[in-house]
Design a protein around this motif. Structure first.
Motif, short mmCIF file in Angstrom:
data_model
loop_
_atom_site.label_atom_id
_atom_site.label_comp_id
_atom_site.label_asym_id
_atom_site.label_seq_id
_atom_site.Cartn_x
_atom_site.Cartn_y
_atom_site.Cartn_z
N VAL A 8 0.97 -1.65 -0.12
CA VAL A 8 0.10 0.05 0.19
C VAL A 8 0.64 1.90 0.40
CG1 VAL A 8 -1.72 1.51 1.38
CG2 VAL A 8 -2.21 -1.17 1.08
N SER A 9 1.30 2.17 -1.16
CA SER A 9 1.33 3.31 -0.56
C SER A 9 -0.09 4.40 -0.79
CB SER A 9 1.67 3.83 -2.51
OG SER A 9 3.29 2.94 -1.66
N PHE A 10 0.30 5.66 -0.53
CA PHE A 10 -1.09 6.77 -0.64
C PHE A 10 -0.23 8.16 -0.91
CE2 PHE A 10 -3.64 10.24 2.01
CZ PHE A 10 -4.46 9.52 0.65
N ALA A 11 -0.64 9.00 -1.37
CA ALA A 11 -0.42 10.40 -1.39
C ALA A 11 -1.46 11.22 -1.51
CB ALA A 11 0.83 10.62 -2.75
N TYR A 12 -1.00 12.30 -1.25
CA TYR A 12 -2.91 13.35 -0.95
C TYR A 12 -2.33 14.33 -2.40
CZ TYR A 12 -3.85 12.37 4.46
OH TYR A 12 -4.01 11.88 5.35
N GLY A 13 -2.91 13.92 -3.63
CA GLY A 13 -3.35 14.19 -4.38
C GLY A 13 -2.01 14.54 -5.09
N ASP A 14 -1.67 15.67 -5.85
CA ASP A 14 -0.47 15.31 -6.23
C ASP A 14 1.10 15.01 -5.57
OD1 ASP A 14 -1.44 14.74 -8.94
OD2 ASP A 14 -1.37 17.48 -9.28
N ASN A 15 1.03 15.07 -4.13
CA ASN A 15 1.76 15.32 -3.46
C ASN A 15 2.80 14.15 -3.34
OD1 ASN A 15 1.67 17.96 -3.30
ND2 ASN A 15 -0.21 17.35 -0.77
N ASP A 16 3.50 14.58 -2.73
CA ASP A 16 4.67 13.17 -2.48
C ASP A 16 3.68 12.35 -1.54
OD1 ASP A 16 6.89 13.76 -3.62
OD2 ASP A 16 8.20 14.98 -1.83
N ASP A 46 -9.02 6.05 -0.10
CA ASP A 46 -8.52 5.08 -0.41
C ASP A 46 -6.88 4.38 -0.96
OD1 ASP A 46 -11.12 3.41 -0.67
OD2 ASP A 46 -11.46 4.80 -1.78
N PRO A 47 -6.17 3.84 -1.09
CA PRO A 47 -4.32 4.00 -1.48
C PRO A 47 -4.76 4.31 -2.64
CG PRO A 47 -5.55 1.81 -0.37
CD PRO A 47 -6.87 2.39 -0.58
N THR A 48 -3.55 5.42 -2.87
CA THR A 48 -3.74 5.51 -4.59
C THR A 48 -2.70 3.97 -5.11
OG1 THR A 48 -2.38 7.29 -2.93
CG2 THR A 48 -1.40 7.37 -5.55
N ALA A 49 -2.17 3.33 -4.58
CA ALA A 49 -1.75 2.23 -4.75
C ALA A 49 -1.75 0.80 -3.86
CB ALA A 49 -0.17 2.15 -5.51
N GLY A 50 -1.98 -0.15 -4.12
CA GLY A 50 -1.91 -1.46 -3.41
C GLY A 50 -3.96 -1.87 -3.02
N ARG A 51 -3.16 -2.68 -2.12
CA ARG A 51 -5.08 -2.99 -0.92
C ARG A 51 -4.95 -2.95 -0.51
NH1 ARG A 51 -7.42 -8.37 -4.14
NH2 ARG A 51 -5.32 -8.54 -3.53
N VAL A 52 -6.14 -2.64 0.58
CA VAL A 52 -6.36 -3.00 2.01
C VAL A 52 -7.37 -4.17 2.01
CG1 VAL A 52 -7.05 -2.23 3.66
CG2 VAL A 52 -5.47 -0.80 2.78
N LEU A 53 -7.33 -5.01 2.68
CA LEU A 53 -8.06 -6.73 2.77
C LEU A 53 -8.55 -6.74 4.50
CD1 LEU A 53 -6.05 -8.79 0.95
CD2 LEU A 53 -7.97 -7.37 -0.28
N LEU A 54 -10.02 -7.20 4.40
CA LEU A 54 -10.83 -7.17 5.89
C LEU A 54 -11.38 -8.94 5.35
CD1 LEU A 54 -12.35 -7.25 8.90
CD2 LEU A 54 -13.11 -5.68 7.73
N ASP A 55 -10.64 -9.91 5.84
CA ASP A 55 -11.14 -11.29 5.65
C ASP A 55 -11.12 -11.44 4.03
OD1 ASP A 55 -11.60 -11.59 8.63
OD2 ASP A 55 -14.05 -11.03 8.56
N GLY A 56 -9.79 -11.26 3.74
CA GLY A 56 -9.36 -10.79 2.90
C GLY A 56 -10.05 -10.55 1.41
N VAL A 57 -11.10 -9.57 1.48
CA VAL A 57 -11.92 -8.88 0.56
C VAL A 57 -11.52 -7.39 0.69
CG1 VAL A 57 -14.32 -7.74 0.08
CG2 VAL A 57 -13.98 -10.47 1.37
#
Length: 235
Positions: free
Chosen positions: A5-13, A51-62
């Motif tokens: 998981v990666s996350f950025a606010y808008g176009d920021n780093d 929501d993540p910029t890239a990757g996934r967060v799962l709960l019980d595999g979903v």
């Protein structure tokens, strides 16, 4: 589970960078790091405030994005550093945790959060108006009401975002006692302002610039982690 998981606010780093870890049910996970390390952003992804910029967060595999938002948030109880209270009565503020709950259930939750005696001693008791954003109450009183709301909701996943950072050490002791009861048999993510807050966690993750730079049990990190030792009480 966080999957790359990666996350950025808008176009920021990016605030978070390539986080991957798994939390087993019933685990207490402590998250430490300096201001700006990405701690609050991490738990905001769990609640789908973002929501993540890239990757996934799962709960019980979903993937969290595959749940209805209301259904997901019904699984979560969240206590923030600055609790959100409404300009209404103490009873209604606690009752927001489970709409339709009766006064006996609200009082039971208040007892569990160590706030019943304070409320019962007020002239208007549970009908006391808290004022705009709860400003008629002290920080510790607001925090206990937020904990009572979480007890009433009785959700399986608990998020505690620096819940004792704005109170003194004496007040913290009473809040920690209530938090211990609240965390029992729940999956808990707790962000630490004071390292003592996460001493009892099953595992700690230390964040720096959006990455997990160290992990382990409290005593092991205290003895062996340079990152942990540099944080000291500044988590």
């Amino acid at each position: 589970q966080f999957c790359d998981v990666s996350f950025a606010y808008g176009d920021n780093d990016p605030i978070l960078r390539h986080l991957s870890f798994l939390i087993q049910p019933g685990t207490r996970l402590g998250i430490g790091g300096r201001t700006g390390a990405g701690k609050s952003t991490l738990v905001s992804l769990v609640a789908r405030f973002y929501d993540p910029t890239a990757g996934r967060v799962l709960l019980d595999g979903v993937d969290l994005r595959d749940y209805k938002l209301a259904d997901l948030r019904n699984q979560l109880a969240i206590v923030l550093q600055e609790p959100v209270l409404f300009s209404t009565s103490i009873a209604e503020n606690i009752g927001y945790g489970r709409p339709g709950a009766g006064l006996p259930e609200i009082i039971e939750s208040a007892r569990a959060a160590n706030v019943h005696e304070f409320v019962a001693g007020l002239p208007d008791g549970y009908e006391t108006q808290v004022g705009e954003r709860g400003m008629k109450l002290s920080g510790g009183e607001r925090q206990r009401i937020a904990l009572a709301r979480a007890f009433l909701k009785d959700a399986p996943i608990l998020i505690l975002d620096e819940p004792t950072s704005s109170v003194d050490m004496i007040t913290e002791s009473g809040i920690m006692e209530a938090m211990e009861r609240l965390m029992a048999d729940r999956t808990t993510l707790i962000i630490a302002h004071r390292l003592s807050t996460i001493r009892a966690c099953d595992r700690l993750y230390l964040l720096n610039k959006g990455r997990i730079v160290d992990s382990g049990k409290f005593n092991d990190l205290a003895e062996n982690s340079i990152e942990f030792q540099q944080l000291g009480g500044q988590c």
